[in-house]
Motif scaffolding. Structure first.
Motif, PDB file in Angstrom:
ATOM      1  N   THR A  31       0.848  -1.180   0.000  1.00 34.58           N
ATOM      2  CA  THR A  31       0.000   0.000   0.000  1.00 34.58           C
ATOM      3  C   THR A  31       0.891   1.241   0.000  1.00 34.58           C
ATOM      4  O   THR A  31       2.103   1.152   0.231  1.00 34.58           O
ATOM      5  N   ASP A  73     -17.338   1.154   3.626  1.00 36.99           N
ATOM      6  CA  ASP A  73     -16.357   0.127   3.275  1.00 36.99           C
ATOM      7  C   ASP A  73     -16.184  -0.024   1.771  1.00 36.99           C
ATOM      8  O   ASP A  73     -15.062  -0.134   1.264  1.00 36.99           O
ATOM      9  N   ASP A  77     -12.864   1.032  -0.313  1.00 38.45           N
ATOM     10  CA  ASP A  77     -12.166  -0.014  -1.073  1.00 38.45           C
ATOM     11  C   ASP A  77     -11.940   0.442  -2.515  1.00 38.45           C
ATOM     12  O   ASP A  77     -10.866   0.224  -3.088  1.00 38.45           O
ATOM     13  N   GLN A 112     -12.904   7.193  13.394  1.00 36.91           N
ATOM     14  CA  GLN A 112     -13.286   5.995  12.644  1.00 36.91           C
ATOM     15  C   GLN A 112     -12.714   6.036  11.226  1.00 36.91           C
ATOM     16  O   GLN A 112     -12.185   5.033  10.730  1.00 36.91           O
ATOM     17  N   GLU A 115      -9.053   5.377  11.043  1.00 37.25           N
ATOM     18  CA  GLU A 115      -8.804   3.934  11.156  1.00 37.25           C
ATOM     19  C   GLU A 115      -9.117   3.220   9.840  1.00 37.25           C
ATOM     20  O   GLU A 115      -8.385   2.317   9.418  1.00 37.25           O
ATOM     21  N   GLU A 116     -10.209   3.621   9.186  1.00 36.51           N
ATOM     22  CA  GLU A 116     -10.583   2.998   7.909  1.00 36.51           C
ATOM     23  C   GLU A 116      -9.512   3.266   6.849  1.00 36.51           C
ATOM     24  O   GLU A 116      -9.144   2.375   6.075  1.00 36.51           O
ATOM     25  N   SER A 118      -6.387   3.898   7.445  1.00 34.98           N
ATOM     26  CA  SER A 118      -5.187   3.180   7.875  1.00 34.98           C
ATOM     27  C   SER A 118      -5.260   1.705   7.504  1.00 34.98           C
ATOM     28  O   SER A 118      -4.259   1.113   7.065  1.00 34.98           O
ATOM     29  N   GLU A 119      -6.419   1.103   7.655  1.00 32.08           N
ATOM     30  CA  GLU A 119      -6.589  -0.307   7.304  1.00 32.08           C
ATOM     31  C   GLU A 119      -6.311  -0.552   5.825  1.00 32.08           C
ATOM     32  O   GLU A 119      -5.887  -1.645   5.440  1.00 32.08           O
ATOM     33  N   ARG A 120      -6.548   0.447   5.004  1.00 31.63           N
ATOM     34  CA  ARG A 120      -6.341   0.310   3.553  1.00 31.63           C
ATOM     35  C   ARG A 120      -4.986   0.843   3.108  1.00 31.63           C
ATOM     36  O   ARG A 120      -4.702   0.903   1.912  1.00 31.63           O
ATOM     37  N   HIS A 154      -3.578   9.071  17.602  1.00 28.60           N
ATOM     38  CA  HIS A 154      -2.932   8.622  16.365  1.00 28.60           C
ATOM     39  C   HIS A 154      -1.427   8.886  16.328  1.00 28.60           C
ATOM     40  O   HIS A 154      -0.802   8.764  15.279  1.00 28.60           O
ATOM     41  N   LYS A 157       0.821   6.303  14.651  1.00 26.57           N
ATOM     42  CA  LYS A 157       0.605   5.984  13.238  1.00 26.57           C
ATOM     43  C   LYS A 157       1.616   6.730  12.370  1.00 26.57           C
ATOM     44  O   LYS A 157       2.128   7.783  12.754  1.00 26.57           O
TER      45      LYS A 157
END
Length: 333
Positions: A31, A73, A77, A112, A115-116, A118-120, A154, A157
């Motif tokens: 990523t 989501d 994505d 939130q 975090e979303e 960061s997950e990607r 954060h 991060k």
């Protein structure tokens, strides 16, 4: 999913720098954040963890109080995988039904979305979207409370940037500079390493919209390290005068275009893709990172999705995109 061109690495001597971590990552299963790590300002540009200049390209959300349903989501994505974006700007209005009305709700919402992102593996800009009133001091205490909380949550991060004043207006540069010098230490106390983005005068136009130019910032920069100055433009309203100011500024200041559109300054009306392309070319040539306004299905022409898309999608591809959406998706990719 292969993350092609995850972050655009800008080189002066490309053949020498192709061995860098970032360049190798262009063909790796990585990523943007995994490829580049924590960002910093080096000279007049943004650099990755290896000190190699990078250009981030991505999208800004619309106001979360109106269009949070578009940040889900499936849409995230699509932004990360189909658009191959590097960065998500999370736009939290302060007034206009935003943070001022319910600080706890909007703090959790921004958290939130960080975090979303960061997950990607996306970089996340936490945008303190002050608009009206334009004096950043009006919300100083709120900003201190909010950014203290964000920085604490954060600080560990590597992908978070803080935009501390979206579009200051009606005040002089000295007041904006003073605000930045009061707020930046609040962030640095918890998160000393992250990049901070400072809005410029007259709706982040470097003062051009009030008849000034970049010299007021060049001659009196913010007394802080690891910062960039922001510039906003709308191609159908902001022509050569604005383009030239951005070009001159980028030769002397680290710049980040955190908001732009191909339309009029209202975010609506006809698209001027020709002028917008001149800006895109300039930003590529001078390694200026950018986020486009906006990733929603608002009725205005500047929202990338057709109305009703955010209810069920689909988000990948171009079938649900307005002309401006298809245009900017191609340039993000």
């Amino acid at each position: 999913m292969r993350w092609q061109n995850s972050v655009r690495v800008v080189t002066i001597a490309a053949t020498l720098l192709l061995t860098s971590t970032a360049a190798q990552a262009q063909n790796a299963e990585q990523t943007p954040v995994a490829a580049n790590g924590i960002l910093s300002v080096c000279g007049k540009t943004l650099c990755n963890g290896s000190g190699v200049p990078v250009q981030l390209r991505g999208m800004s959300t619309h106001g979360l109080q109106w269009y949070s349903q578009c940040v889900n989501d499936q849409s995230l994505d699509a932004l990360a995988q189909d658009w191959q974006a590097d960065v998500l700007r999370i736009s939290m209005y302060i007034q206009e039904g935003g943070y001022e009305e319910d600080p706890a709700r909007f703090t959790e919402m921004v958290d939130q979305y960080v975090e979303e992102a960061s997950e990607r593996g996306l970089y996340a800009i936490i945008d303190w979207h002050m608009l009206d009133p334009g004096d950043p001091y009006y919300n100083l205490d709120r900003a201190k409370t909010f950014f203290t909380e964000m920085a604490k949550r954060h600080k560990d991060k590597t992908n978070v940037l803080y935009e501390i004043a979206n579009e200051p207006s009606g005040v002089d540069w000295a007041r904006i500079k003073s605000y930045a010098e009061e707020l930046i230490p609040v962030i640095r106390a918890a998160d000393p390493d992250s990049v901070v983005l400072v809005g410029t005068r007259a709706w982040s136009s470097l003062g051009v919209s009030d008849g000034a130019d970049e010299r007021e910032v060049v001659d009196n920069p913010v007394n802080a390290e690891n910062i960039l100055y922001t510039f906003h433009f709308y191609a159908a309203s902001h022509g050569t005068e604005y383009l030239d100011a951005l070009s001159r500024a980028a030769d002397q200041l680290p710049m980040f275009v955190t908001e732009f559109g191909t339309q009029e300054a209202t975010g609506d009306g006809g698209d001027d893709f020709g002028m917008a392309e001149q800006y895109i070319d300039l930003m590529a040539a001078k390694n200026i990172s950018w986020t486009n306004w906006n990733y929603s299905d608002d009725a205005r022409s500047g929202a990338v999705f057709k109305e009703g898309t955010c209810e069920n999608g689909p988000y990948p591809g171009t079938g649900q995109l307005k002309p401006a959406g298809a245009w900017v998706r191609e340039r993000v990719m």
